[in-house]
Motif scaffolding. Structure first.
Motif, PDB file in Angstrom:
ATOM      1  N   GLU A 156      34.016  72.064  38.555  1.00 17.12           N
ATOM      2  CA  GLU A 156      34.043  71.554  39.917  1.00 17.12           C
ATOM      3  C   GLU A 156      33.925  70.036  39.997  1.00 17.12           C
ATOM      4  OE1 GLU A 156      34.740  73.390  42.474  1.00 17.12           O
ATOM      5  OE2 GLU A 156      34.874  75.141  41.189  1.00 17.12           O
ATOM      6  N   ALA A 157      33.611  69.397  38.868  1.00 19.88           N
ATOM      7  CA  ALA A 157      33.399  67.949  38.900  1.00 19.88           C
ATOM      8  C   ALA A 157      34.699  67.218  39.203  1.00 19.88           C
ATOM      9  CB  ALA A 157      32.843  67.485  37.556  1.00 19.88           C
ATOM     10  N   LEU A 158      34.566  66.021  39.708  1.00 21.45           N
ATOM     11  CA  LEU A 158      35.741  65.193  39.943  1.00 21.45           C
ATOM     12  C   LEU A 158      36.335  64.757  38.613  1.00 21.45           C
ATOM     13  CD1 LEU A 158      34.464  62.914  42.841  1.00 21.45           C
ATOM     14  CD2 LEU A 158      36.116  64.779  43.001  1.00 21.45           C
ATOM     15  N   PRO A 159      37.672  64.694  38.510  1.00 21.17           N
ATOM     16  CA  PRO A 159      38.305  64.247  37.260  1.00 21.17           C
ATOM     17  C   PRO A 159      38.165  62.735  37.099  1.00 21.17           C
ATOM     18  CG  PRO A 159      39.976  64.741  38.907  1.00 21.17           C
ATOM     19  CD  PRO A 159      38.651  65.121  39.515  1.00 21.17           C
ATOM     20  N   GLU A 160      37.075  62.318  36.515  1.00 23.77           N
ATOM     21  CA  GLU A 160      36.813  60.898  36.328  1.00 23.77           C
ATOM     22  C   GLU A 160      36.430  60.631  34.874  1.00 23.77           C
ATOM     23  OE1 GLU A 160      33.740  59.983  39.103  1.00 23.77           O
ATOM     24  OE2 GLU A 160      35.109  59.859  40.814  1.00 23.77           O
ATOM     25  N   GLY A 161      36.743  59.414  34.420  1.00 21.05           N
ATOM     26  CA  GLY A 161      36.421  59.033  33.050  1.00 21.05           C
ATOM     27  C   GLY A 161      37.677  58.894  32.217  1.00 21.05           C
ATOM     28  N   LYS A 162      37.481  58.679  30.918  1.00 22.52           N
ATOM     29  CA  LYS A 162      38.599  58.428  30.010  1.00 22.52           C
ATOM     30  C   LYS A 162      39.024  59.714  29.319  1.00 22.52           C
ATOM     31  CE  LYS A 162      38.822  54.616  27.686  1.00 22.52           C
ATOM     32  NZ  LYS A 162      38.568  53.522  26.724  1.00 22.52           N
ATOM     33  N   VAL A 163      40.334  59.886  29.168  1.00 20.87           N
ATOM     34  CA  VAL A 163      40.904  60.985  28.397  1.00 20.87           C
ATOM     35  C   VAL A 163      41.787  60.365  27.320  1.00 20.87           C
ATOM     36  CG1 VAL A 163      42.393  63.018  28.415  1.00 20.87           C
ATOM     37  CG2 VAL A 163      40.876  62.569  30.353  1.00 20.87           C
ATOM     38  N   LYS A 164      41.565  60.791  26.080  1.00 17.40           N
ATOM     39  CA  LYS A 164      42.376  60.262  24.979  1.00 17.40           C
ATOM     40  C   LYS A 164      43.486  61.242  24.629  1.00 17.40           C
ATOM     41  CE  LYS A 164      42.385  58.461  20.285  1.00 17.40           C
ATOM     42  NZ  LYS A 164      41.619  58.135  19.056  1.00 17.40           N
ATOM     43  N   LEU A 165      44.724  60.730  24.624  1.00 19.82           N
ATOM     44  CA  LEU A 165      45.900  61.503  24.238  1.00 19.82           C
ATOM     45  C   LEU A 165      46.390  61.032  22.881  1.00 19.82           C
ATOM     46  CD1 LEU A 165      48.033  61.344  27.525  1.00 19.82           C
ATOM     47  CD2 LEU A 165      46.487  63.153  26.830  1.00 19.82           C
ATOM     48  N   ALA A 166      46.891  61.948  22.079  1.00 23.50           N
ATOM     49  CA  ALA A 166      47.635  61.611  20.868  1.00 23.50           C
ATOM     50  C   ALA A 166      49.055  62.129  21.075  1.00 23.50           C
ATOM     51  CB  ALA A 166      46.995  62.244  19.641  1.00 23.50           C
ATOM     52  N   VAL A 167      50.027  61.214  21.089  1.00 20.21           N
ATOM     53  CA  VAL A 167      51.401  61.568  21.441  1.00 20.21           C
ATOM     54  C   VAL A 167      52.354  60.768  20.552  1.00 20.21           C
ATOM     55  CG1 VAL A 167      53.032  61.825  23.350  1.00 20.21           C
ATOM     56  CG2 VAL A 167      50.593  61.705  23.844  1.00 20.21           C
ATOM     57  N   PRO A 168      53.442  61.373  20.057  1.00 17.52           N
ATOM     58  CA  PRO A 168      54.448  60.579  19.336  1.00 17.52           C
ATOM     59  C   PRO A 168      54.956  59.438  20.206  1.00 17.52           C
ATOM     60  CG  PRO A 168      54.879  62.934  19.093  1.00 17.52           C
ATOM     61  CD  PRO A 168      53.803  62.801  20.122  1.00 17.52           C
ATOM     62  N   ASP A 169      55.274  58.321  19.575  1.00 16.96           N
ATOM     63  CA  ASP A 169      55.578  57.121  20.366  1.00 16.96           C
ATOM     64  C   ASP A 169      56.781  57.295  21.278  1.00 16.96           C
ATOM     65  OD1 ASP A 169      57.289  56.907  17.923  1.00 16.96           O
ATOM     66  OD2 ASP A 169      57.869  54.992  18.825  1.00 16.96           O
ATOM     67  N   GLY A 170      57.818  57.997  20.814  1.00 23.10           N
ATOM     68  CA  GLY A 170      58.995  58.170  21.663  1.00 23.10           C
ATOM     69  C   GLY A 170      58.703  59.024  22.880  1.00 23.10           C
ATOM     70  N   VAL A 171      57.981  60.105  22.679  1.00 21.95           N
ATOM     71  CA  VAL A 171      57.609  60.982  23.794  1.00 21.95           C
ATOM     72  C   VAL A 171      56.727  60.226  24.779  1.00 21.95           C
ATOM     73  CG1 VAL A 171      56.395  63.103  24.430  1.00 21.95           C
ATOM     74  CG2 VAL A 171      57.805  63.059  22.369  1.00 21.95           C
ATOM     75  N   ALA A 172      55.762  59.468  24.241  1.00 22.31           N
ATOM     76  CA  ALA A 172      54.855  58.715  25.112  1.00 22.31           C
ATOM     77  C   ALA A 172      55.605  57.653  25.902  1.00 22.31           C
ATOM     78  CB  ALA A 172      53.743  58.083  24.289  1.00 22.31           C
ATOM     79  N   GLY A 173      56.444  56.881  25.196  1.00 26.04           N
ATOM     80  CA  GLY A 173      57.096  55.745  25.841  1.00 26.04           C
ATOM     81  C   GLY A 173      58.180  56.125  26.822  1.00 26.04           C
ATOM     82  N   TYR A 174      58.994  57.133  26.468  1.00 23.27           N
ATOM     83  CA  TYR A 174      60.159  57.456  27.286  1.00 23.27           C
ATOM     84  C   TYR A 174      59.927  58.589  28.280  1.00 23.27           C
ATOM     85  CZ  TYR A 174      62.868  54.428  24.228  1.00 23.27           C
ATOM     86  OH  TYR A 174      63.344  53.335  23.545  1.00 23.27           O
ATOM     87  N   PHE A 175      59.091  59.556  27.928  1.00 19.76           N
ATOM     88  CA  PHE A 175      59.016  60.765  28.747  1.00 19.76           C
ATOM     89  C   PHE A 175      57.679  60.979  29.435  1.00 19.76           C
ATOM     90  CE2 PHE A 175      61.875  61.941  25.056  1.00 19.76           C
ATOM     91  CZ  PHE A 175      63.028  61.531  25.716  1.00 19.76           C
TER      92      PHE A 175
END
Length: 327
Positions: free
Chosen positions: A94-113
């Motif tokens: 029930e908490a508010l979505p606040e704070g940092k979330v760390k993603l690990a993503v291939p650079d092409g997927v992250a940058g383009y999509f």
């Protein structure tokens, strides 16, 4: 049923009993509960009367649990621990979505999509911050363990949940100017005559490739080899040669041309991976839901399991997809 209900101990009375047992006396428990000593005393007496047992042995040195009281204490201790766990789990949901979330993503997927749709997420959840690790600088890693991973590899160990969120259909692409200058490629063997831009990571899920596609990867004239998706895209855009790219690239680089004479490679699954308990956190769940929405094949047909030809999602389908995306 009414008689049973009357015989059950009241939750608030059990809480008072637990406080007295923990504190070892009425006055200390009263202070902890912010109640008067007389209220605590009366509650314990009423509880003993209701259960028809003596829970505490009274003495000038304080109060100690009787055998019945010790049994009750162990049961209430279990209840307290269960309540604490429930509070933590439900509180996270029930908490508010606040704070940092760390993603690990291939650079092409992250940058383009992914990056083009970040404004949607951050407008909807202004308390969120993202850390996006594309693995390009191993000596400068981002702090912390990735809480959500987007990957072409399905994990096989650990307490992880993995689900395919998109299918990437790789096809041969060139720039329009390149096709105008050198003509169409009218068969896989013609790929060997053209400079090829090769991403060294284009080896995932090779089990779905045909033998001919595997051979082509070996025999192509690799004019450029790189581990950067941006280099591949920019090289193709600027007419250096041809490369296999996901058809989704047309959603951000609509001037590229899919080479019709070269069959697409079988699709590769893009997985979203996280620890089983991770999405109990509102901040992680918000990002996971957003990722699923931006890779939704219903609004972005290039991510469907079946191959959809680019002519069937010719842009401005991208604008329509963005308009349908959740704010």
């Amino acid at each position: 049923m009414a008689d049973i209900a009357r015989r059950r101990a009241d939750w608030s009375a059990l809480r008072v009993f637990f406080a007295v047992a923990e504190a070892g006396g009425i006055n200390a428990a009263a202070r902890a509960l912010n109640l008067s000593p007389s209220t605590v005393t009366r509650t314990i007496e009423d509880l003993e009367h209701q259960l028809n047992v003596t829970l505490f042995a009274r003495s000038p040195r304080g109060m100690s649990l009787t055998e019945a009281g010790e049994m009750a204490y162990q049961r209430v201790l279990t209840m307290e621990r269960t309540a604490a766990t429930l509070e933590m789990e439900i509180g996270d949901l029930e908490a508010l979505p606040e704070g940092k979330v760390k993603l690990a993503v291939p650079d092409g997927v992250a940058g383009y999509f992914i990056t083009p749709f970040l404004p949607e997420l951050l407008r909807a959840h202004p308390g969120l911050d993202l850390s996006v690790d594309c693995g390009l600088w191993p000596d400068r890693p981002l702090d912390g363990e990735a809480e959500l991973t987007v990957s072409y590899s399905e994990p096989t160990v650990g307490d992880l949940v993995a689900r395919p969120i998109a299918y990437m259909h790789y096809a041969c692409f060139a720039s329009r100017e390149y096709i105008n200058l050198y003509g169409e490629l009218n068969g896989p063997e013609e790929l060997l005559k053209h400079p090829y831009v090769h991403h060294v990571a284009h080896t995932h899920q090779r089990e779905v490739w045909t033998e001919e596609q595997k051979a082509l990867q070996v025999l192509t004239n690799k004019r450029i080899q790189t581990n950067s998706s941006a280099v591949v895209v920019q090289a193709v855009k600027n007419g250096i040669g041809v490369a296999f790219l996901p058809t989704a690239i047309l959603s951000v680089e609509p001037d590229l041309v899919m080479v019709e004479g070269i069959p697409p490679v079988a699709p590769m699954k893009l997985w979203m991976v996280h620890h089983r308990e991770a999405t109990r956190s509102a901040r992680i769940r918000a990002v996971a839901d957003w990722l699923k929405s931006i890779f939704d094949g219903r609004t972005r047909p290039w991510y469907r399991a079946e191959f959809v030809h680019p002519r069937d999602f010719s842009l401005p389908a991208v604008a329509a997809a963005k308009a349908l995306a959740p704010a």
